[in-house]
Structures are given as C-alpha cells and as structure tokens.
Design a protein around this motif. Structure first.
Motif, mmCIF file in Angstrom:
data_model
loop_
_atom_site.group_PDB
_atom_site.id
_atom_site.type_symbol
_atom_site.label_atom_id
_atom_site.label_comp_id
_atom_site.label_asym_id
_atom_site.label_seq_id
_atom_site.Cartn_x
_atom_site.Cartn_y
_atom_site.Cartn_z
ATOM 1 N N ALA A 283 16.650 -49.665 -71.386
ATOM 2 C CA ALA A 283 17.904 -49.312 -72.060
ATOM 3 C C ALA A 283 18.955 -50.386 -71.806
ATOM 4 O O ALA A 283 20.142 -50.159 -72.022
ATOM 5 C CB ALA A 283 18.402 -47.961 -71.542
ATOM 6 N N GLU B 74 14.790 -48.898 -77.727
ATOM 7 C CA GLU B 74 15.586 -48.038 -78.610
ATOM 8 C C GLU B 74 16.864 -47.562 -77.935
ATOM 9 O O GLU B 74 17.918 -47.454 -78.560
ATOM 10 C CB GLU B 74 14.755 -46.826 -79.060
ATOM 11 C CG GLU B 74 15.455 -45.929 -80.058
ATOM 12 C CD GLU B 74 15.774 -46.630 -81.367
ATOM 13 O OE1 GLU B 74 16.977 -46.825 -81.641
ATOM 14 O OE2 GLU B 74 14.849 -47.005 -82.088
ATOM 15 N N ALA B 75 16.796 -47.278 -76.635
ATOM 16 C CA ALA B 75 17.952 -46.717 -75.923
ATOM 17 C C ALA B 75 19.027 -47.753 -75.625
ATOM 18 O O ALA B 75 20.112 -47.405 -75.158
ATOM 19 C CB ALA B 75 17.495 -46.075 -74.608
ATOM 20 N N GLY C 72 21.203 -42.212 -78.506
ATOM 21 C CA GLY C 72 20.141 -41.421 -79.117
ATOM 22 C C GLY C 72 19.920 -41.688 -80.591
ATOM 23 O O GLY C 72 19.021 -41.094 -81.197
ATOM 24 N N PRO D 100 18.393 -43.409 -83.694
ATOM 25 C CA PRO D 100 17.219 -44.283 -83.875
ATOM 26 C C PRO D 100 17.515 -45.478 -84.770
ATOM 27 O O PRO D 100 16.872 -45.691 -85.795
ATOM 28 C CB PRO D 100 16.183 -43.332 -84.494
ATOM 29 C CG PRO D 100 16.992 -42.315 -85.220
ATOM 30 C CD PRO D 100 18.263 -42.135 -84.430
ATOM 31 N N LYS E 90 14.705 -48.478 -84.435
ATOM 32 C CA LYS E 90 13.526 -48.102 -85.230
ATOM 33 C C LYS E 90 13.867 -48.117 -86.723
ATOM 34 O O LYS E 90 13.068 -48.562 -87.551
ATOM 35 C CB LYS E 90 13.042 -46.709 -84.807
ATOM 36 C CG LYS E 90 11.737 -46.284 -85.475
ATOM 37 C CD LYS E 90 11.321 -44.890 -85.022
ATOM 38 C CE LYS E 90 10.746 -44.903 -83.640
ATOM 39 N NZ LYS E 90 9.374 -45.468 -83.616
ATOM 40 N N PRO F 142 20.862 -37.859 -75.035
ATOM 41 C CA PRO F 142 20.568 -38.786 -76.131
ATOM 42 C C PRO F 142 19.840 -40.057 -75.674
ATOM 43 O O PRO F 142 18.869 -40.488 -76.304
ATOM 44 C CB PRO F 142 21.950 -39.117 -76.694
ATOM 45 C CG PRO F 142 22.793 -37.938 -76.341
ATOM 46 C CD PRO F 142 22.289 -37.479 -75.011
ATOM 47 N N THR F 143 20.304 -40.666 -74.574
ATOM 48 C CA THR F 143 19.702 -41.923 -74.129
ATOM 49 C C THR F 143 18.287 -41.681 -73.609
ATOM 50 O O THR F 143 17.361 -42.443 -73.907
ATOM 51 C CB THR F 143 20.577 -42.597 -73.055
ATOM 52 O OG1 THR F 143 21.921 -42.666 -73.534
ATOM 53 C CG2 THR F 143 20.098 -44.005 -72.769
ATOM 54 N N SER G 166 16.277 -39.313 -74.504
ATOM 55 C CA SER G 166 15.393 -38.996 -75.626
ATOM 56 C C SER G 166 14.946 -40.267 -76.342
ATOM 57 O O SER G 166 13.813 -40.353 -76.824
ATOM 58 C CB SER G 166 16.070 -38.020 -76.600
ATOM 59 O OG SER G 166 17.038 -38.659 -77.388
ATOM 60 N N ALA G 167 15.818 -41.281 -76.398
ATOM 61 C CA ALA G 167 15.445 -42.559 -77.013
ATOM 62 C C ALA G 167 14.386 -43.276 -76.176
ATOM 63 O O ALA G 167 13.452 -43.872 -76.719
ATOM 64 C CB ALA G 167 16.684 -43.440 -77.188
ATOM 65 N N ALA H 132 11.123 -41.497 -76.781
ATOM 66 C CA ALA H 132 10.603 -41.825 -78.110
ATOM 67 C C ALA H 132 9.827 -43.142 -78.072
ATOM 68 O O ALA H 132 8.769 -43.272 -78.715
ATOM 69 C CB ALA H 132 11.741 -41.913 -79.122
ATOM 70 N N ASP H 133 10.328 -44.120 -77.320
ATOM 71 C CA ASP H 133 9.601 -45.385 -77.157
ATOM 72 C C ASP H 133 8.264 -45.161 -76.452
ATOM 73 O O ASP H 133 7.248 -45.763 -76.811
ATOM 74 C CB ASP H 133 10.441 -46.381 -76.348
ATOM 75 C CG ASP H 133 11.505 -47.092 -77.186
ATOM 76 O OD1 ASP H 133 11.412 -47.055 -78.424
ATOM 77 O OD2 ASP H 133 12.418 -47.688 -76.581
#
Length: 432
Positions: A108, A134-135, A140, A142, A145, A310-311, A313-314, A317-318
């Motif tokens: 991040a 992503e973060a 959060g 996207p 992406k 939010p951070t 979750s990013a 997601a990665d």
C-alpha cells in the motif's frame, strides 16, 4: 505461482498498524467467501511489526513472528504484504528481497512506488512474480484495476483527481462552517484525519505520490514523481473559499496529469473547481479520480480514500487476484515498454487563474496590481476588494481571462517585494 488449486496461498505480513490488523480481520471475517472467489484459501502464516506486545484486537498467536522485517522474504510463503510505509528503509529492502526470492509482493506504499516503482516492476517481471498495489492509491476505490484492466483498450488523455482525504476533509469543512485553515486542521488532528505532522498531506506530497502512479498507468510512461509540480493548502483562507463560492466554484486540492506531444504534465495544486464538475461534489475524507478515454469517455471513480476497512479490502483484492493466477505487468504494460515522456513546460499551459493579494489599505495599490497584470499581458476578468482583515490588510481577489500561465507568473514576479503587499500572493488554478 501461476494457476489456482486447493493449496492455500500463504502470506507474510509486514506492519500490523490499522491496515495490517484490518487485513487479518478481512481474511478472518470473509474467509469462506474469499476462498470461493480465489479458488483456494488465503492464509497469513508469518508477521512482523515494531512492537510484539501491543494489543491489535486480533489473535496473532497463530502466526510465526519474525523480528527482522527483511527476513520475512525468507519465510515459507508465496506472497509478502508490506504495510510498513516509507519510500526507502525497511520497506524498500523488503520489496527488493521478496522479488529477488521469487515471491509475489503486495503493498500500500505509494511513496515507495512513486520513487522506486520502475525498479521494482523490472524486478518483478524478471522474476516472473506479481507486484500489486491497489491500496496505494485512493484506498478502497478500485482505480488501479480500473485503469490497468477496465480501461485498457482506451487511450487516456487526462487523469484528474482528489487524492488526499485529509486535505479534502479540511477544505470541505472550511467551506461548510466558514472557518480558517489552522482551526480546522487542529480538529482534523484531534479526530485522527490528520497526522501529528501533517506536512506530507497538506503540502501536497502524498497526493503527488499517487498522481505519479496514476499517470504511469494512464499514459504508459515511467513513474516520474520528480517531475510533479507540488503545492498544498496551508495558505488558503476562509475568505478564499467564500470568494470561490460566490463565483460558482469550490476549492479542492486537485492532481492533474496529461500526456501530449510536448511531454508529460503532472501537477498537484489547489484549484477552483466549477460546481458542475464531478470533483466539486466530493466532500469529507473521500477521494475521487476522473479519467478521460478516447472510446469510453469520462470515468469517475469515487469512494473512501483511507481507513482500515477500505485499504485492507484493497490489499485482500490483490491477494485474491494472485491466488487466481492473475498477474500482468505492474504498470499496465511491460516495464521495457514504458516511455520516458519528458517533462511538459507548465508555463506554456493556457487557463484562468484566481489570484488573491493581502495589501496595505492605501491609495494606488489597486492601480499598481493592475499595472503589473497589464505589463505582463494578463487580462483581468474581475477584481474584488474586501474589507480589512484583523491585521488591517485588505484582501484583493482577481480572476483572469484565459491566457498563458507564464504571464501570470511574470505579473507576480513584477509585484515581488512591493511595499503595497503585506503577504505572499495566492495563486489557484481554475479547473478547465
């Protein structure tokens, strides 16, 4: 590492602050859903942080603890997640060691990517492992992406964004409550929206790190943080925000990046944003990015730009992407294909400007300012003089017609050292 399977994706986690603990919470809470989406479980197996004894609200006893951050790259894991921060030091050492060991890396850390992203992308590609971040930009949302994959068929002409939640919180609160900067900054620090030392945020450096990453993804250029023009918000008065509102604008710290025939233009500055522009309606600690593609048109990405949930979750997601075997080049195309665009000369840009002067309350001051504008070739659209401030100065605000930025710079240079000015002029660009 490619492909999916039933074997768990094993993770080492460096940094157990708000986001690090949040990553563990996301993986615990949504364990079954994440395994179904990833095609296999994702499990943290090793961690490191500065303080081993601190209660972080999650059970750390199930993980191996490794004291030396860099040694995390040697753990029996597939991916290392770096949430330590800092452009150099332990974070960079860990990134280099992880990629050299042939393991995936998720971060991040926008400062590290802005300064060293090209080197790390080359190392990841040479090792054939994923580097994901992503973060690092806009919490959060996207947006990485979205630009790297969703808009991949488009040539992007411009990317514009509100990239720092602290600044946006301060500016929108100044606007709503008609309060001055220092007062609102103190409140933001008390609420945890601003750091004890807020310089990186309020002077525009944090937003510039993120803009450099977005520009590279958008235009296929090498990350070039050293070519970002950077300004902040600490000199903006409640009177400026009120004046902007009266003229039909809102004040926002905006990052703008454009690629053209004359090179790459990147700038983070306070802007007057027209009230019909999407960025004018972004309030509080929210972030937003507007990208303009030649086939898709205008895309708006908006949402929480920071915070644990939010951070984290990013980051997860990665990890899901990596578990699925989805990698791809970090900056949307192979590092060798990224162009060195050169730096566009900002003084050639045409636009309108808001200029605010604090001046002595005496005869002839307005004539002096108007003469400096005239001699530099700046055409004045409107000139507003307000009553005296607490120190006896008078505020004079000017909105210019469209013209070259170099002319505005020359006018301000002509006024430098004038006995009529009681403070530094403020120059805000009007977002076109």
């Amino acid at each position: 590492m490619g492909g999916t399977g039933s074997r768990a994706l094993r993770i080492a986690l460096a940094g157990l602050g708000t986001v690090g603990a949040g990553v563990i919470r996301v993986l615990d809470t949504n364990r079954e859903l994440i395994a179904r989406r990833a095609g296999r479980p994702i499990e943290v197996v090793a961690v490191t942080a500065r303080d081993r004894t601190k209660d972080r609200g999650v059970d750390l006893g199930r993980f191996a603890w490794i004291d030396d951050t860099t040694r995390l790259a040697e753990a029996e894991v597939d991916v290392v997640v770096e949430l330590v921060g800092g452009s150099d030091g332990p974070a960079l050492a860990l990134a280099r060691a992880t990629l050299a060991a042939g393991k995936g890396f998720v971060t991040a850390n926008k400062a590290m990517l802005a300064h060293h992203g090209l080197e790390l992308a080359e190392a990841a590609e040479a090792a054939g492992v994923p580097l994901k971040f992503e973060a690092a930009v806009a919490g959060g949302i996207p947006v990485i992406k979205g630009l790297r994959e969703g808009a991949a068929a488009n040539e992007l002409a411009r990317v514009t964004g509100i990239l720092n939640g602290t600044c946006n919180f301060i500016l929108s609160k100044m606007e709503a409550e008609k309060r001055d900067f220092a007062d609102v900054l103190a409140e933001a620090q008390a609420l945890g929206f601003a750091e004890a030392d807020p310089s990186f945020d309020i002077d525009g450096v944090d937003a510039a790190h993120k803009l450099a990453i977005l520009a590279s993804l958008s235009f296929g250029t090498k990350p070039a943080f050293d070519r970002v023009g950077i300004g902040g918000i600490r000199h903006i008065l409640a009177a400026d925000i009120a004046e902007a509102a009266a003229l039909g604008y809102r004040v926002r710290l905006v990052g703008v990046a454009e690629a053209g025939a004359h090179g790459l233009f990147q700038r983070v500055h306070a802007h007057l944003v027209p009230q019909d522009h999407p960025l004018a309606h972004v309030t509080g600690a929210t972030n937003a990015v507007v990208a303009e593609g030649n086939f898709v048109g205008r895309l708006l990405f908006q949402g929480p730009g920071a915070g644990e949930g939010p951070t984290a979750s990013a980051v997860v997601a990665d990890l899901i992407d990596i578990a699925r075997g989805e990698a791809g080049p970090p900056f949307a195309m192979p590092a060798a294909a990224l162009a060195d665009a050169g730096e566009a000369d900002g003084s050639d840009r045409r636009g309108r400007a808001y200029l605010r002067f604090a001046v002595a309350d005496r005869v002839g001051v307005l004539a002096e300012i108007a003469a400096a504008m005239r001699d530099a070739g700046v055409s004045i659209e409107s000139l507003i003089q307000r009553g005296a401030t607490a120190d006896g100065s008078v505020l004079v605000a000017i909105v210019t017609h469209e013209g070259p930025e170099r002319c505005v710079a020359q006018a301000l240079e002509r006024l430098r050292g004038s006995q009529s000015l009681t403070g530094e002029p403020l120059w805000m660009h009007i977002l076109g």
